[in-house]
Design a protein around this motif. Structure first.
Motif, PDB file in Angstrom:
ATOM      1  N   ASN A 142      38.810  60.155  58.770  1.00  0.00           N
ATOM      2  CA  ASN A 142      39.810  59.854  57.672  1.00  0.00           C
ATOM      3  C   ASN A 142      39.628  58.387  57.662  1.00  0.00           C
ATOM      4  OD1 ASN A 142      41.091  62.669  57.638  1.00  0.00           O
ATOM      5  ND2 ASN A 142      41.340  62.173  59.581  1.00  0.00           N
ATOM      6  N   ARG A 143      38.971  57.649  58.291  1.00  0.00           N
ATOM      7  CA  ARG A 143      38.813  56.216  58.270  1.00  0.00           C
ATOM      8  C   ARG A 143      37.365  55.851  57.769  1.00  0.00           C
ATOM      9  NH1 ARG A 143      41.551  53.830  63.149  1.00  0.00           N
ATOM     10  NH2 ARG A 143      41.222  51.685  62.143  1.00  0.00           N
ATOM     11  N   HIS A 144      37.036  54.601  57.666  1.00  0.00           N
ATOM     12  CA  HIS A 144      35.654  53.997  57.636  1.00  0.00           C
ATOM     13  C   HIS A 144      34.846  54.424  58.992  1.00  0.00           C
ATOM     14  CE1 HIS A 144      32.519  50.832  57.953  1.00  0.00           C
ATOM     15  NE2 HIS A 144      32.297  51.516  56.597  1.00  0.00           N
ATOM     16  N   ILE A 145      33.846  54.846  58.912  1.00  0.00           N
ATOM     17  CA  ILE A 145      32.898  55.208  60.210  1.00  0.00           C
ATOM     18  C   ILE A 145      32.005  54.357  60.192  1.00  0.00           C
ATOM     19  CG2 ILE A 145      31.832  57.023  61.314  1.00  0.00           C
ATOM     20  CD1 ILE A 145      33.271  59.025  59.522  1.00  0.00           C
ATOM     21  N   ALA A 146      31.889  53.762  61.307  1.00  0.00           N
ATOM     22  CA  ALA A 146      30.572  52.681  61.454  1.00  0.00           C
ATOM     23  C   ALA A 146      30.510  52.478  63.183  1.00  0.00           C
ATOM     24  CB  ALA A 146      30.941  51.266  61.026  1.00  0.00           C
ATOM     25  N   PRO A 147      29.346  52.333  63.768  1.00  0.00           N
ATOM     26  CA  PRO A 147      28.168  52.081  62.564  1.00  0.00           C
ATOM     27  C   PRO A 147      27.485  53.468  62.322  1.00  0.00           C
ATOM     28  CG  PRO A 147      27.743  51.771  65.096  1.00  0.00           C
ATOM     29  CD  PRO A 147      29.121  51.931  65.062  1.00  0.00           C
ATOM     30  N   GLY A 148      26.665  52.966  61.434  1.00  0.00           N
ATOM     31  CA  GLY A 148      26.195  54.277  60.694  1.00  0.00           C
ATOM     32  C   GLY A 148      24.806  53.610  59.857  1.00  0.00           C
ATOM     33  N   PRO A 149      24.496  54.275  58.903  1.00  0.00           N
ATOM     34  CA  PRO A 149      23.354  54.002  58.202  1.00  0.00           C
ATOM     35  C   PRO A 149      23.158  52.537  57.674  1.00  0.00           C
ATOM     36  CG  PRO A 149      23.974  56.029  57.422  1.00  0.00           C
ATOM     37  CD  PRO A 149      25.067  55.672  58.420  1.00  0.00           C
ATOM     38  N   ASN A 150      24.213  51.934  57.040  1.00  0.00           N
ATOM     39  CA  ASN A 150      24.531  50.722  56.499  1.00  0.00           C
ATOM     40  C   ASN A 150      24.217  49.672  57.547  1.00  0.00           C
ATOM     41  OD1 ASN A 150      27.101  52.021  55.221  1.00  0.00           O
ATOM     42  ND2 ASN A 150      25.604  51.225  53.899  1.00  0.00           N
ATOM     43  N   GLU A 151      24.746  49.844  58.968  1.00  0.00           N
ATOM     44  CA  GLU A 151      24.403  49.022  60.127  1.00  0.00           C
ATOM     45  C   GLU A 151      22.786  49.139  60.625  1.00  0.00           C
ATOM     46  OE1 GLU A 151      28.586  49.308  59.146  1.00  0.00           O
ATOM     47  OE2 GLU A 151      27.021  50.886  59.739  1.00  0.00           O
ATOM     48  N   VAL A 152      22.258  50.097  60.412  1.00  0.00           N
ATOM     49  CA  VAL A 152      20.793  50.276  60.579  1.00  0.00           C
ATOM     50  C   VAL A 152      19.931  49.690  59.698  1.00  0.00           C
ATOM     51  CG1 VAL A 152      19.140  52.173  61.009  1.00  0.00           C
ATOM     52  CG2 VAL A 152      21.313  52.648  61.829  1.00  0.00           C
ATOM     53  N   GLY A 153      20.358  49.363  58.596  1.00  0.00           N
ATOM     54  CA  GLY A 153      19.563  48.801  57.551  1.00  0.00           C
ATOM     55  C   GLY A 153      19.553  49.309  56.133  1.00  0.00           C
ATOM     56  N   PHE A 154      20.513  50.294  55.822  1.00  0.00           N
ATOM     57  CA  PHE A 154      20.496  50.870  54.541  1.00  0.00           C
ATOM     58  C   PHE A 154      21.452  50.221  53.886  1.00  0.00           C
ATOM     59  CE2 PHE A 154      18.395  54.431  56.883  1.00  0.00           C
ATOM     60  CZ  PHE A 154      17.412  54.514  55.876  1.00  0.00           C
ATOM     61  N   ASP A 155      21.143  49.844  52.491  1.00  0.00           N
ATOM     62  CA  ASP A 155      22.188  49.120  51.646  1.00  0.00           C
ATOM     63  C   ASP A 155      23.040  49.827  51.116  1.00  0.00           C
ATOM     64  OD1 ASP A 155      21.146  46.375  51.669  1.00  0.00           O
ATOM     65  OD2 ASP A 155      19.401  47.163  50.618  1.00  0.00           O
ATOM     66  N   HIS A 156      22.445  51.170  50.894  1.00  0.00           N
ATOM     67  CA  HIS A 156      23.306  52.397  50.356  1.00  0.00           C
ATOM     68  C   HIS A 156      23.092  53.545  51.141  1.00  0.00           C
ATOM     69  CE1 HIS A 156      25.826  54.514  47.483  1.00  0.00           C
ATOM     70  NE2 HIS A 156      24.720  55.454  47.154  1.00  0.00           N
ATOM     71  N   ALA A 157      24.035  54.551  51.337  1.00  0.00           N
ATOM     72  CA  ALA A 157      24.149  55.817  52.057  1.00  0.00           C
ATOM     73  C   ALA A 157      24.841  56.526  51.467  1.00  0.00           C
ATOM     74  CB  ALA A 157      24.188  55.486  53.501  1.00  0.00           C
ATOM     75  N   PHE A 158      24.408  57.836  51.060  1.00  0.00           N
ATOM     76  CA  PHE A 158      24.914  59.110  50.614  1.00  0.00           C
ATOM     77  C   PHE A 158      24.479  60.159  51.413  1.00  0.00           C
ATOM     78  CE2 PHE A 158      26.328  62.621  48.282  1.00  0.00           C
ATOM     79  CZ  PHE A 158      27.505  62.369  47.606  1.00  0.00           C
ATOM     80  N   ILE A 159      25.347  60.857  52.503  1.00  0.00           N
ATOM     81  CA  ILE A 159      24.631  61.621  53.411  1.00  0.00           C
ATOM     82  C   ILE A 159      25.340  62.787  53.805  1.00  0.00           C
ATOM     83  CG2 ILE A 159      23.407  59.570  54.488  1.00  0.00           C
ATOM     84  CD1 ILE A 159      25.563  59.401  56.707  1.00  0.00           C
ATOM     85  N   LEU A 160      24.947  63.652  54.484  1.00  0.00           N
ATOM     86  CA  LEU A 160      25.354  64.808  55.379  1.00  0.00           C
ATOM     87  C   LEU A 160      25.301  64.117  56.746  1.00  0.00           C
ATOM     88  CD1 LEU A 160      23.759  66.352  52.992  1.00  0.00           C
ATOM     89  CD2 LEU A 160      23.945  68.161  54.523  1.00  0.00           C
ATOM     90  N   ALA A 161      26.780  64.234  57.350  1.00  0.00           N
ATOM     91  CA  ALA A 161      26.541  63.748  58.847  1.00  0.00           C
ATOM     92  C   ALA A 161      25.586  64.354  59.577  1.00  0.00           C
ATOM     93  CB  ALA A 161      28.053  63.870  59.245  1.00  0.00           C
ATOM     94  N   ALA A 162      25.483  65.500  59.662  1.00  0.00           N
ATOM     95  CA  ALA A 162      24.377  66.042  60.423  1.00  0.00           C
ATOM     96  C   ALA A 162      23.631  67.348  59.506  1.00  0.00           C
ATOM     97  CB  ALA A 162      25.144  67.086  61.308  1.00  0.00           C
ATOM     98  N   THR A 163      23.796  68.670  59.577  1.00  0.00           N
ATOM     99  CA  THR A 163      23.036  69.506  58.931  1.00  0.00           C
ATOM    100  C   THR A 163      24.015  70.484  57.866  1.00  0.00           C
ATOM    101  OG1 THR A 163      23.413  71.151  60.631  1.00  0.00           O
ATOM    102  CG2 THR A 163      21.363  69.781  60.832  1.00  0.00           C
ATOM    103  N   GLY A 164      23.407  71.056  57.304  1.00  0.00           N
ATOM    104  CA  GLY A 164      24.217  72.101  56.108  1.00  0.00           C
ATOM    105  C   GLY A 164      24.890  73.175  56.955  1.00  0.00           C
ATOM    106  N   ASP A 165      24.249  73.456  58.088  1.00  0.00           N
ATOM    107  CA  ASP A 165      25.231  74.649  58.800  1.00  0.00           C
ATOM    108  C   ASP A 165      26.040  74.190  59.904  1.00  0.00           C
ATOM    109  OD1 ASP A 165      23.183  73.423  60.366  1.00  0.00           O
ATOM    110  OD2 ASP A 165      22.572  75.385  61.182  1.00  0.00           O
ATOM    111  N   ARG A 166      26.594  72.691  60.004  1.00  0.00           N
ATOM    112  CA  ARG A 166      27.260  72.034  60.800  1.00  0.00           C
ATOM    113  C   ARG A 166      28.445  71.484  60.234  1.00  0.00           C
ATOM    114  NH1 ARG A 166      22.446  71.906  63.680  1.00  0.00           N
ATOM    115  NH2 ARG A 166      22.649  71.947  65.912  1.00  0.00           N
ATOM    116  N   VAL A 167      29.751  71.596  60.772  1.00  0.00           N
ATOM    117  CA  VAL A 167      30.864  70.805  60.267  1.00  0.00           C
ATOM    118  C   VAL A 167      30.709  69.297  60.912  1.00  0.00           C
ATOM    119  CG1 VAL A 167      32.188  72.791  60.447  1.00  0.00           C
ATOM    120  CG2 VAL A 167      32.241  71.243  62.247  1.00  0.00           C
ATOM    121  N   PRO A 168      31.356  68.315  60.037  1.00  0.00           N
ATOM    122  CA  PRO A 168      32.116  68.410  58.834  1.00  0.00           C
ATOM    123  C   PRO A 168      31.287  68.845  57.600  1.00  0.00           C
ATOM    124  CG  PRO A 168      31.737  66.281  59.423  1.00  0.00           C
ATOM    125  CD  PRO A 168      31.030  67.112  60.414  1.00  0.00           C
TER     126      PRO A 168
END
Length: 507
Positions: free
Chosen positions: A142-168
């Motif tokens: 429910n808050r900003h989650i970091a580090p993630g793709p932006n901190e790895v080197g992606f200027d923009h990230a629109f992602i599934l956290a894991a896989t389509g068969d896993r929550v969230p």
């Protein structure tokens, strides 16, 4: 004007190696669980993929290209870091709430951070499955989650956290859950169900016909009529619709392309589709478009996404694009749900052996989770008009771990000491100038069993038993010839042992 240009050029600093050949766009289209023979491009007439066929006609099709591992998380780790995943203990298949396993760009250079240094606007769209946050405490969705793709080197990230068969079962954009209602906070657990949670095991009447689980792992929280791995509550307004996922990811990628064109920026796009991973739930317009049931239909859906992306690149001034198509590991038919794939891939005979009627790996044996060639030998196409041969096939030995250093060479960026430790510059093989490829590659199963490929030979040791196969004579790995070739066994054993030592800096 010509003289003025010469004077300006004389005043500019010398371009780094390869900079004059930098493409305006670099795109890695990463399919999921797609087998070597799962498309018309590689011989499966039941699954028409005209856009992938066209990519192969305009580019170079590989027959001996490999993911590093036969499952997703470690393959993605190796591709983006240039490091074999087996060098770390936490790189197996991750749960949906795992901590980030990639180094941030402050810790170590990665493929996306090197592309940033070369002046590219970078993006990851689609499946991530490499963890988010530091993991000191449970992830707060429910808050900003970091580090993630932006901190790895992606200027923009629109992602599934894991896989389509896993929550969230929500999208995240640059560290924030998309469309989250603060009054309906998200909770995720991979251990304990939430009060009142509707699960596949307790409410089978709520499931879509093709979404019944084949075991307890995929029988937890129901989202969009499909039971998932893990437990989730809240976030109702943010939940994805599986049938819309391919379109949504493609639209986000096209938006990135258009925005970058408006900025007049070159781009690096890592597009990681969820297709053809489970749960397979194609948009209605693709249902029945193959002759191989739901698994074939989501493959056609994947091909449609590829065609739309390529069209968007051309329309927005990115015609000079190095486009790489591949998959994260070998295929799997039934991987969590009774979706009819066994029947459809077995010639409509429900008691036939898996793969009968459709050989998802062609002449190879094995698939996802294994160590045989079909486990990591994946479809792989490289296209860049005018720079990569068109409508040709190469048998060069290639591993995805080498993409990072090869692309760094292409864009003329220097790789810092300690970064991309296992990645080699195989740009000549990727562009068709070298038809031999890597001197050797290493393949991994999820149980951390390692195999080595060199030339026509493949070797691994399982327990006390040595395995040696001559793949040119025995592509199905049916005849273990270790006893007949003791010198080759010892040579490959020593080479595999040396490869597992801490890597030396690559010059």
């Amino acid at each position: 004007m010509h003289i003025l240009r010469l004077l300006i050029a004389a005043c500019l600093p010398a371009l780094p190696l390869g900079a004059a050949e930098k493409p305006r766009a670099i795109v890695i289209f990463y399919a999921d669980d797609l087998g070597y023979n799962d498309t018309s491009t590689y011989g499966c007439e039941k699954v028409p993929c005209p856009h992938l066929d066209r990519l192969a006609t305009e580019g170079l099709r590989f027959t001996n290209a490999h993911s590093t591992t036969s499952v997703c998380t470690p393959s993605r780790y190796s591709l983006l870091t240039g490091e074999y995943a087996w060098r770390r203990k936490d790189t197996n298949i991750l749960p949906g709430d795992a901590k980030l396993i990639l180094p941030t760009k402050e810790e170590r250079a990665t493929l996306p951070s090197l592309m940033q240094q070369a002046g590219y606007r970078t993006a990851v769209i689609g499946k991530w499955h490499l963890g988010l946050g530091r993991g000191e405490e449970p992830t707060d969705w429910n808050r900003h989650i970091a580090p993630g793709p932006n901190e790895v080197g992606f200027d923009h990230a629109f992602i599934l956290a894991a896989t389509g068969d896993r929550v969230p079962c929500v999208y995240l954009e640059n560290g924030h859950v998309v469309g989250l209602d603060p009054a309906d906070p998200i909770q995720v657990s991979y251990k304990t169900p939430f009060p009142g949670e509707k699960q596949g095991s307790t409410h089978p009447e709520l499931l879509k016909p093709h979404a019944h689980s084949n075991g307890p792992q995929h029988n937890c929280t129901i989202v969009d009529g499909i039971p998932r791995i893990g437990h989730m509550s809240g976030g109702t307004a943010a939940l994805w619709k599986d049938q819309d996922m391919a379109d949504r990811l493609t639209e986000e990628a096209i938006r990135f392309i258009r925005e970058s064109a408006a900025m007049d920026k070159p781009i690096f796009l890592y597009f990681a589709t969820n297709d053809i991973h489970v749960p397979r739930d194609p948009h209605p317009r693709f249902v029945g478009k193959s002759r191989m049931g739901i698994r074939g239909d989501v493959t056609v859906q994947m091909d449609d996404c590829l065609g739309r992306l390529r069209a968007a690149l051309t329309e927005n001034g990115y015609g000079d694009c190095l486009f790489i198509f591949s998959s994260d590991n070998g295929p799997v038919i039934n991987d969590g749900y009774w979706d009819g794939s066994i029947r459809d891939c077995a010639g409509h005979n429900p008691v036939a052996p898996m793969g009968m009627g459709h050989y998802q790996n062609g002449k190879l044996t094995g698939g996802k989770y294994g160590i045989m060639e079909g486990s990591t030998c994946v479809p792989f196409i490289v296209c860049r008009p005018g720079h990569v041969p068109a409508n040709e096939v190469t048998h060069a030995l290639v591993s995805q771990v080498d993409l990072a250093r090869s692309l760094a060479e292409l864009v003329g960026v220097e790789v810092p000491a300690g970064a991309l430790p296992d990645s080699r510059n195989e740009l000549p093989a990727l562009t068709g100038k070298n038809r031999q490829g890597a001197p050797y590659i290493i393949e991994q199963s999820p149980g951390r069993l390692l195999a080595i490929r060199q030339g026509e030979w493949k070797y691994y040791r399982r327990g006390k038993q040595e395995h040696l196969y001559n793949l040119s004579a025995d592509p199905k790995e049916e005849h273990n010839v270790a006893q007949q070739n003791p010198e080759t066994v010892q040579q490959l054993y020593r080479l595999l042992q040396r490869a597992q030592e801490p890597p030396q800096p690559i010059k």
